[in-house]
Design a protein around this motif. Structure first.
Motif, mmCIF file in Angstrom:
data_model
loop_
_atom_site.group_PDB
_atom_site.id
_atom_site.type_symbol
_atom_site.label_atom_id
_atom_site.label_comp_id
_atom_site.label_asym_id
_atom_site.label_seq_id
_atom_site.Cartn_x
_atom_site.Cartn_y
_atom_site.Cartn_z
ATOM 1 N N VAL A 1 0.725 -1.264 0.002
ATOM 2 C CA VAL A 1 0.100 0.117 -0.106
ATOM 3 C C VAL A 1 0.767 1.128 0.095
ATOM 4 O O VAL A 1 0.636 2.274 -0.630
ATOM 5 C CB VAL A 1 -0.884 0.053 1.131
ATOM 6 N N VAL A 2 1.857 1.378 0.981
ATOM 7 C CA VAL A 2 2.831 2.443 0.913
ATOM 8 C C VAL A 2 3.653 2.491 -0.436
ATOM 9 O O VAL A 2 3.770 3.520 -1.108
ATOM 10 C CB VAL A 2 3.894 2.151 2.080
ATOM 11 N N LEU B 1 -8.883 -3.111 -3.265
ATOM 12 C CA LEU B 1 -8.256 -2.512 -2.233
ATOM 13 C C LEU B 1 -7.316 -1.557 -3.013
ATOM 14 O O LEU B 1 -7.245 -0.176 -2.329
ATOM 15 C CB LEU B 1 -7.523 -3.413 -1.398
ATOM 16 N N TYR B 2 -6.467 -1.876 -3.824
ATOM 17 C CA TYR B 2 -5.193 -1.098 -4.367
ATOM 18 C C TYR B 2 -5.917 0.105 -5.108
ATOM 19 O O TYR B 2 -5.400 1.127 -4.904
ATOM 20 C CB TYR B 2 -4.463 -1.937 -5.367
ATOM 21 N N SER B 3 -7.047 -0.022 -5.757
ATOM 22 C CA SER B 3 -7.629 0.925 -6.395
ATOM 23 C C SER B 3 -8.254 2.125 -5.382
ATOM 24 O O SER B 3 -8.277 3.408 -5.853
ATOM 25 C CB SER B 3 -8.966 0.699 -7.125
ATOM 26 N N ASP B 4 -8.573 1.745 -4.293
ATOM 27 C CA ASP B 4 -9.163 2.667 -3.225
ATOM 28 C C ASP B 4 -7.828 3.612 -2.753
ATOM 29 O O ASP B 4 -8.093 4.510 -2.005
ATOM 30 C CB ASP B 4 -9.700 1.978 -1.988
ATOM 31 N N LEU C 1 -9.874 0.189 2.846
ATOM 32 C CA LEU C 1 -8.782 0.249 3.606
ATOM 33 C C LEU C 1 -9.062 0.438 5.067
ATOM 34 O O LEU C 1 -10.064 1.332 5.538
ATOM 35 C CB LEU C 1 -7.899 1.444 2.861
ATOM 36 N N ASP C 2 -8.476 0.043 5.867
ATOM 37 C CA ASP C 2 -8.675 0.000 7.424
ATOM 38 C C ASP C 2 -7.893 1.310 8.091
ATOM 39 O O ASP C 2 -7.103 2.203 7.268
ATOM 40 C CB ASP C 2 -8.358 -1.330 8.180
ATOM 41 N N VAL D 1 -1.071 5.133 7.619
ATOM 42 C CA VAL D 1 0.060 5.022 7.171
ATOM 43 C C VAL D 1 0.167 6.013 5.843
ATOM 44 O O VAL D 1 1.012 6.621 5.615
ATOM 45 C CB VAL D 1 0.498 3.644 6.893
ATOM 46 N N LEU D 2 -0.991 6.035 5.190
ATOM 47 C CA LEU D 2 -1.095 6.710 3.761
ATOM 48 C C LEU D 2 -1.099 8.123 4.305
ATOM 49 O O LEU D 2 -0.248 9.005 3.426
ATOM 50 C CB LEU D 2 -2.340 6.287 3.085
#
Length: 266
Positions: free
Chosen positions: A140-141, A171-174, A184-185, A191-192
């Protein structure tokens, strides 16, 4: 390793190195890295380094051509020095915001080590080999940095361990609009926010952003996240030089990050 990167002052390029350190620090309102000697007066190099730092995705063809022509065979090496000047101050600011001890300056200058080798063959795999963070968060990072820097190569890849651990395309599209995501939680959103702060506002990392990282991640994980953002941002070198072509024309390619921190392609 960060101290080693700061200590680079290649023979014959001390003036250029001092210039890009001054320019990059100023561009993000952070203290520039210390440098050996006086900075060169080179408006073209200063312009390229500033654009590299502020938003590498919009380096113009004219800027790239002028840089490549002027630097000749040193273009890759100088881009690596710009990356160090750009990102080590961000990492210093991030670690300070999270409460880590300061990164120390070098005692002596390193005039011999190749910056490209130190960045891509030593620093990047060293960080890639870290395993405190779970693979989905690591991915994700990485993907947030890929979008922010518009690295076509990075966006065309998917890390296999993250896919096996539950990473999915929805998930990655979000990631692009993560605040409104229901996939995404809270941990991933925290972290984002920190990734975005390091990339866009490193001189003013909000206390709430740092607290969010601290609330969800251990010291070792927080350190790894910070270094991951820098490792992933090495894609700025390829983007700036126009060398970020995707590995596949359509869809994505699966790869694995080996135990040595190096990518392994199928």
């Amino acid at each position: 390793m960060l101290t080693r990167l700061i200590g680079l002052s290649p023979e014959g390029d001390a003036g250029r190195n001092a210039l890009v350190r001054e320019v990059c620090g100023r561009a993000v309102s952070l203290p520039p890295l210390t440098a050996q000697g006086e900075a060169d007066d080179d408006p073209m190099l200063a312009d390229f380094a500033e654009q590299f730092t502020v938003d590498v995705s919009v380096v113009s063809p004219a800027q790239r051509a002028a840089f490549m022509t002027a630097m000749g065979g040193k273009a890759f090496r100088m881009a690596a020095l710009i990356f160090i000047a750009d990102f080590v101050p961000r990492v210093r600011a991030g670690l300070a915001a999270l409460g880590f001890a300061p990164v120390v300056d070098p005692v002596v200058w390193d005039r011999d080590t190749d910056p490209v080798d130190l960045v891509l063959n030593q620093f990047a795999p060293m960080v890639g080999a870290l395993r405190e963070l779970d693979p989905v968060t690591t991915e994700v990072v990485r993907l947030r940095g890929a979008v922010q820097h518009n690295c076509r190569l990075c966006k065309s890849l998917r890390e296999g361990a993250a896919l096996d651990a539950g990473g999915t395309e929805p998930l990655y599209s979000d990631i692009e609009d993560y605040e409104g995501s229901t996939l995404l939680d809270d941990r991933q959103k925290a972290v984002l926010r920190y990734v975005d702060a390091l990339i866009w506002t490193p001189s003013t990392i909000d206390a709430d952003v740092a607290a969010g990282v601290r609330a969800h991640f251990s010291d070792a994980e927080a350190l790894e996240i910070t270094l991951d953002v820098m490792r992933n941002a090495a894609n700025k070198i390829a983007v700036a030089l126009g060398g970020d072509a995707p590995r596949v024309e359509d869809g994505t390619e699966r790869y694995f990050l080996g135990l040595d921190g190096q990518p392994v392609y199928s």
